[in-house]
Design a protein around this motif. Structure first.
Motif, PDB file in Angstrom:
ATOM      1  N   ILE A 255       1.110   0.969 -10.001  1.00  0.00           N
ATOM      2  CA  ILE A 255       0.880   1.452  -8.593  1.00  0.00           C
ATOM      3  C   ILE A 255       1.007   0.450  -7.577  1.00  0.00           C
ATOM      4  O   ILE A 255       0.077  -0.701  -7.849  1.00  0.00           O
ATOM      5  CB  ILE A 255      -0.400   2.400  -8.439  1.00  0.00           C
ATOM      6  CG1 ILE A 255      -0.166   3.567  -9.167  1.00  0.00           C
ATOM      7  CG2 ILE A 255      -0.710   2.836  -6.908  1.00  0.00           C
ATOM      8  CD1 ILE A 255      -1.411   4.170  -9.604  1.00  0.00           C
ATOM      9  N   PRO A 256       1.781   0.175  -6.588  1.00  0.00           N
ATOM     10  CA  PRO A 256       1.916  -0.813  -5.637  1.00  0.00           C
ATOM     11  C   PRO A 256       0.688  -0.744  -4.709  1.00  0.00           C
ATOM     12  O   PRO A 256       0.088   0.291  -4.367  1.00  0.00           O
ATOM     13  CB  PRO A 256       3.203  -0.366  -5.118  1.00  0.00           C
ATOM     14  CG  PRO A 256       3.281   1.099  -5.182  1.00  0.00           C
ATOM     15  CD  PRO A 256       2.770   1.296  -6.384  1.00  0.00           C
ATOM     16  N   VAL A 257       0.255  -1.900  -4.192  1.00  0.00           N
ATOM     17  CA  VAL A 257      -0.652  -2.116  -3.284  1.00  0.00           C
ATOM     18  C   VAL A 257      -0.176  -2.744  -2.059  1.00  0.00           C
ATOM     19  O   VAL A 257       0.371  -3.806  -2.148  1.00  0.00           O
ATOM     20  CB  VAL A 257      -1.980  -2.925  -3.781  1.00  0.00           C
ATOM     21  CG1 VAL A 257      -3.100  -3.363  -2.804  1.00  0.00           C
ATOM     22  CG2 VAL A 257      -2.532  -2.149  -5.097  1.00  0.00           C
ATOM     23  N   VAL A 258      -0.399  -2.402  -0.959  1.00  0.00           N
ATOM     24  CA  VAL A 258      -0.031  -2.882   0.247  1.00  0.00           C
ATOM     25  C   VAL A 258      -1.407  -3.228   1.021  1.00  0.00           C
ATOM     26  O   VAL A 258      -2.442  -2.607   1.217  1.00  0.00           O
ATOM     27  CB  VAL A 258       0.625  -1.880   1.141  1.00  0.00           C
ATOM     28  CG1 VAL A 258       1.128  -2.534   2.648  1.00  0.00           C
ATOM     29  CG2 VAL A 258       2.027  -1.603   0.609  1.00  0.00           C
ATOM     30  N   VAL A 259      -1.689  -4.476   1.361  1.00  0.00           N
ATOM     31  CA  VAL A 259      -2.864  -5.201   2.026  1.00  0.00           C
ATOM     32  C   VAL A 259      -2.832  -4.867   3.511  1.00  0.00           C
ATOM     33  O   VAL A 259      -1.856  -5.348   4.157  1.00  0.00           O
ATOM     34  CB  VAL A 259      -3.019  -6.465   1.643  1.00  0.00           C
ATOM     35  CG1 VAL A 259      -4.176  -7.253   2.512  1.00  0.00           C
ATOM     36  CG2 VAL A 259      -3.356  -6.730   0.008  1.00  0.00           C
ATOM     37  N   MET A 260      -3.893  -4.542   4.079  1.00  0.00           N
ATOM     38  CA  MET A 260      -4.000  -4.252   5.518  1.00  0.00           C
ATOM     39  C   MET A 260      -5.209  -4.972   6.144  1.00  0.00           C
ATOM     40  O   MET A 260      -6.229  -5.570   5.476  1.00  0.00           O
ATOM     41  CB  MET A 260      -4.413  -2.862   5.566  1.00  0.00           C
ATOM     42  CG  MET A 260      -4.691  -2.487   7.414  1.00  0.00           C
ATOM     43  SD  MET A 260      -4.881  -0.728   7.568  1.00  0.00           S
ATOM     44  CE  MET A 260      -6.394  -0.789   6.769  1.00  0.00           C
ATOM     45  N   SER A 261      -4.836  -5.663   7.090  1.00  0.00           N
ATOM     46  CA  SER A 261      -5.620  -6.489   7.990  1.00  0.00           C
ATOM     47  C   SER A 261      -6.002  -7.999   7.623  1.00  0.00           C
ATOM     48  O   SER A 261      -5.961  -9.043   8.795  1.00  0.00           O
ATOM     49  CB  SER A 261      -7.072  -5.688   8.234  1.00  0.00           C
ATOM     50  OG  SER A 261      -7.985  -6.404   9.124  1.00  0.00           O
ATOM     51  N   THR A 262      -6.621  -8.106   6.405  1.00  0.00           N
ATOM     52  CA  THR A 262      -7.010  -9.603   6.170  1.00  0.00           C
ATOM     53  C   THR A 262      -6.220  -9.997   4.582  1.00  0.00           C
ATOM     54  O   THR A 262      -5.728  -9.112   3.895  1.00  0.00           O
ATOM     55  CB  THR A 262      -8.400  -9.604   5.945  1.00  0.00           C
ATOM     56  OG1 THR A 262      -8.860 -10.846   5.885  1.00  0.00           O
ATOM     57  CG2 THR A 262      -9.077  -8.746   4.945  1.00  0.00           C
ATOM     58  N   GLN A 263      -6.169 -11.367   4.498  1.00  0.00           N
ATOM     59  CA  GLN A 263      -5.656 -11.844   3.349  1.00  0.00           C
ATOM     60  C   GLN A 263      -6.166 -11.423   2.244  1.00  0.00           C
ATOM     61  O   GLN A 263      -7.617 -11.242   2.165  1.00  0.00           O
ATOM     62  CB  GLN A 263      -5.506 -13.546   3.723  1.00  0.00           C
ATOM     63  CG  GLN A 263      -4.526 -13.719   4.720  1.00  0.00           C
ATOM     64  CD  GLN A 263      -4.679 -15.220   4.790  1.00  0.00           C
ATOM     65  OE1 GLN A 263      -5.608 -15.833   5.243  1.00  0.00           O
ATOM     66  NE2 GLN A 263      -3.418 -16.005   4.851  1.00  0.00           N
TER      67      GLN A 263
END
Length: 288
Positions: free
Chosen positions: A79-87
């Motif tokens: 399952i792919p993960v996309v990161v939001m807001s911070t590193q």
């Protein structure tokens, strides 16, 4: 997977993501903890998230290193993960949409220098000690002072969770030890509410980050001098859009970094400022 829903910024993230999900025709579920989620809580939460067999996960990391196992567990399930807001310190994410926190800190220093040309000592309310966004804002602020404004001196820089009560406690303790302070910089509006500081410090320049209805009131009454937009709503919208791109087999940019407009009282009601706000009556709830 939001780190919190206990602040306007986080709620606006969800609003933006919901609007993008509606436009794209996808189903979006929000998961968050009580207060500010710890890395351990996020790692625990992902097990229940994965049990629902999602097509993708949007992750607001609680900690640059501590939240990496969330990605590892998702990767094991394909399952792919996309990161939001911070590193996040992971090379296995599908994409990231973040704010330039270091530049936000530099802009805050510029705003302070304009508001306090005489210089002087001040206090930094530094935010969560383990969060990249707060660490980077402090670093940018400190570096800009050293490089351009040596007459502005930091006398205290306490860290705290996203909790205005704790922020006030930390500020009060630091101000008692340094009663001659001439300014305040807070990494996020909700870390320390400008109206809450003791009377003897009201009227000194107060600079922060974040634009929301309560911040507007603070700008209007003069307790807040200036702030910087973190593109609350757009952040959620673009992150969801990047996630849909991944699911469509496209390759979005590895990192998308949003601009950071500086805002003051004169900017209230402008299109740039209004873009940070969600409509009155919007409420968000999370699946635990």
């Amino acid at each position: 997977m939001e780190v919190s829903l206990a602040g306007y910024y986080y709620q606006a993230n969800v609003y933006g993501a919901q609007q993008a999900a509606k436009d794209a025709g996808v189903e979006l579920t929000t998961v968050a903890g009580q207060g500010y989620a710890s890395p351990a809580l996020q790692v625990s939460q992902v097990d229940s998230v994965l049990a629902r067999n999602p097509d993708a996960i949007i992750l607001f990391p609680s900690d640059i290193n501590g939240s990496v196992p969330v990605v590892d567990k998702a990767k094991a399930k394909g399952i792919p993960v996309v990161v939001m807001s911070t590193q996040l310190a992971s090379t296995d994410t599908a994409a990231s949409v973040i704010q330039d926190d270091y530049t936000l800190g530099k802009i805050g220093a510029d705003q302070l220098a304009q508001a306090a040309p005489q210089g002087g000592e001040g206090i930094v309310i530094a935010g969560p000690a383990n969060a990249t966004w707060s660490l980077r804002r402090v670093a940018g602020f400190e570096d800009q002072l050293k490089a351009k404004y040596p007459n502005l001196k930091i006398v205290a820089s306490p860290t705290q969770p996203v909790d205005p009560a704790q922020g006030l406690k930390d500020f009060t303790n630091a101000a008692q030890a340094n009663p001659g302070i001439k300014w305040v910089y807070s990494v996020y509006y909700y870390q320390l509410l400008p109206e809450s500081i003791p009377a003897q410090f009201k009227g000194i320049p107060f600079i922060t980050t974040g634009y929301e209805p309560t911040a507007i009131k603070s700008l209007q009454n003069g307790s807040l001098t200036a702030t910087t937009s973190v593109q609350n709503v757009k952040l959620g919208y673009i992150t969801l859009a990047r996630t849909v791109s991944v699911l469509n087999g496209e390759k979005p940019p590895v990192t998308t970094c949003l601009p950071a407009p500086a805002l003051a009282k004169a900017d209230i009601g402008s299109p740039t400022a209004n873009a940070d706000l969600y409509p009155e009556g919007f409420t968000v709830s999370a699946s635990q």
